[in-house]
Scaffold this active site. Structure first.
Site, PDB file in Angstrom:
ATOM      1  N   ARG A  51       0.828  -1.208   0.000  1.00 35.38           N
ATOM      2  CA  ARG A  51       0.000   0.000   0.000  1.00 35.38           C
ATOM      3  C   ARG A  51       0.863   1.260   0.000  1.00 35.38           C
ATOM      4  NH1 ARG A  51      -2.928   2.441   4.768  1.00 35.38           N
ATOM      5  NH2 ARG A  51      -4.359   3.960   3.872  1.00 35.38           N
ATOM      6  N   HIS A  55       0.644   4.026  -2.908  1.00 34.07           N
ATOM      7  CA  HIS A  55       0.211   5.387  -2.602  1.00 34.07           C
ATOM      8  C   HIS A  55       1.279   6.427  -2.915  1.00 34.07           C
ATOM      9  CE1 HIS A  55      -3.597   4.740   0.013  1.00 34.07           C
ATOM     10  NE2 HIS A  55      -3.484   3.804  -0.915  1.00 34.07           N
ATOM     11  N   HIS A 175      -5.589  -6.589  -3.885  1.00 32.70           N
ATOM     12  CA  HIS A 175      -6.479  -6.734  -2.729  1.00 32.70           C
ATOM     13  C   HIS A 175      -6.561  -8.183  -2.265  1.00 32.70           C
ATOM     14  CE1 HIS A 175      -8.908  -2.746  -3.334  1.00 32.70           C
ATOM     15  NE2 HIS A 175      -7.752  -2.568  -2.725  1.00 32.70           N
ATOM     16  N   TRP A 191     -10.576  -9.336   1.963  1.00 32.99           N
ATOM     17  CA  TRP A 191     -11.110  -9.664   0.651  1.00 32.99           C
ATOM     18  C   TRP A 191     -11.108 -11.167   0.370  1.00 32.99           C
ATOM     19  CZ3 TRP A 191      -8.120  -5.252   1.372  1.00 32.99           C
ATOM     20  CH2 TRP A 191      -8.712  -4.031   0.993  1.00 32.99           C
ATOM     21  N   ASP A 248     -14.484  -2.331  -5.935  1.00 28.98           N
ATOM     22  CA  ASP A 248     -14.327  -3.735  -6.326  1.00 28.98           C
ATOM     23  C   ASP A 248     -15.573  -4.209  -7.081  1.00 28.98           C
ATOM     24  OD1 ASP A 248     -11.821  -4.030  -4.950  1.00 28.98           O
ATOM     25  OD2 ASP A 248     -12.916  -4.251  -3.073  1.00 28.98           O
TER      26      ASP A 248
END
Length: 335
Positions: A51, A55, A175, A191, A248
């Protein structure tokens, strides 16, 4: 990437001097890679590191050439963006690596951490090219995807970076790792049933998902003006419902996205191949890797050095031969 986004321009960010990407720098990259493997495995922080890499890179604007994988996410003003809530820990962990390998830029370090995070959880090998420059300033808040929105928003954000539909779906497959945390995004859940394993489970769960809504708490102030919602994507082995973002859900509602979802659900190798390519693109947005021209110049310099050395050896050899010849001639004349 749990964040909100809107296209926002900013002045070009000043950058520090580019790193000298020589043989020693490559050695440091490999040493840092080994350190990251051990660190990520021991701390079980692969989703967080991935992540962080996403980002830092995902702020890129292809039109203004601002943002991108330049290490600016460590700057307090950017780290405090609502999209980056919870990433302080990842930045701190990377700081440990930086202290051991100070010559590596933060920009390279964060992207290397993302590559290693995928690798140690069983994902594809992603070719990593070092040489990114660190930035001294950050883009304005609002360039990352908002998890509450749909296909139009996703395309707006990713197209701004220079990425396409296949990239959107392939990168969403990340994910498969980790989950959402209420204190970070206002969402809560994972997920897939095995959130520490990089595979195509995310797409399998998407295809099984229903449209039944779940109620979640309001997100922290500043994260989004909308109340987050999610839908059930089945249950794990404990009977706990799995979770998907509205973004999603968009992947199975939009016909163009759905084609890739169906492919990746059926063929994990196709997902790994496309994911590795899209991850590499994301990690190099706005970055010009060392070019063939620079390698040629280096080769020419090396050849020149070798030529000079060879010429010196030839001259010395000739001098020795001449000296030997005259010594032999002098000896003959004396006889």
């Amino acid at each position: 990437m749990e964040a909100q986004a809107s296209a926002s321009a900013s002045a070009p960010a000043p950058t520090l001097a580019p790193p000298v990407v020589n043989a020693e720098y490559y050695k440091e990259i490999e040493r840092a890679r080994r350190y990251l493997r051990a660190l990520i495995s021991s701390k079980n922080c692969a989703p967080m590191m991935l992540r962080l890499a996403f980002h830092d890179a995902g702020t890129y604007d292809a039109l203004t050439k601002t943002g991108g994988p330049n290490g600016s996410i460590r700057n307090p003003q950017e780290l405090n963006h609502s999209a980056n809530r919870g990433l302080e820990t990842a930045v701190d962990l990377c700081e440990k690596v930086k202290r051991k390998h100070p010559c590596i830029t933060y920009a390279d370090l964060y992207q290397l951490a993302g590559v290693v995070a995928v690798e140690v959880t069983g994902g594809p090998t992603i070719h990593f090219v070092p040489g990114r420059q660190d930035s001294l300033s950050s883009p304005a808040e609002g360039r990352l995807p908002d998890a509450n929105k749909g296909a139009e928003h996703l395309r707006l954000v990713f197209n701004r970076m220079g990425l396409e539909d296949k990239d959107i779906v392939a990168l969403s497959g990340a994910h498969t790792l980790g989950g959402a945390h209420k204190q970070v995004s206002g969402f809560d859940g994972k997920w897939t049933e095995e959130p520490w394993k990089f595979d195509n489970s995310y797409f399998k769960e998407l295809m099984k998902s229903s449209t039944k809504s779940l109620t979640t708490s309001n997100p922290p102030t500043g994260y989004s003006q909308q109340k987050p919602s999610s839908s059930a994507a089945g249950e794990d082995s404990t009977g706990r419902r799995l979770f998907i973002f509205p973004t999603d859900q968009t992947l199975i509602k939009d016909p163009k996205f759905l084609g890739y979802v169906m492919l990746y659900e059926q063929e994990e190798e196709a997902f790994f191949r496309d994911y590795a390519a899209s991850h590499k693109k994301l990690s190099e947005l706005g970055f010009v890797p060392p070019t063939l021209a620079s390698r040629v110049i280096t080769a020419v310099k090396n050849s020149s050095t070798m030529a000079k050395t060879a010429a010196g050896v030839a001259f010395a050899t000739t001098a020795i031969a001449i000296t030997f010849y005259y010594r032999r001639r002098s000896q003959r004349e004396q006889e």
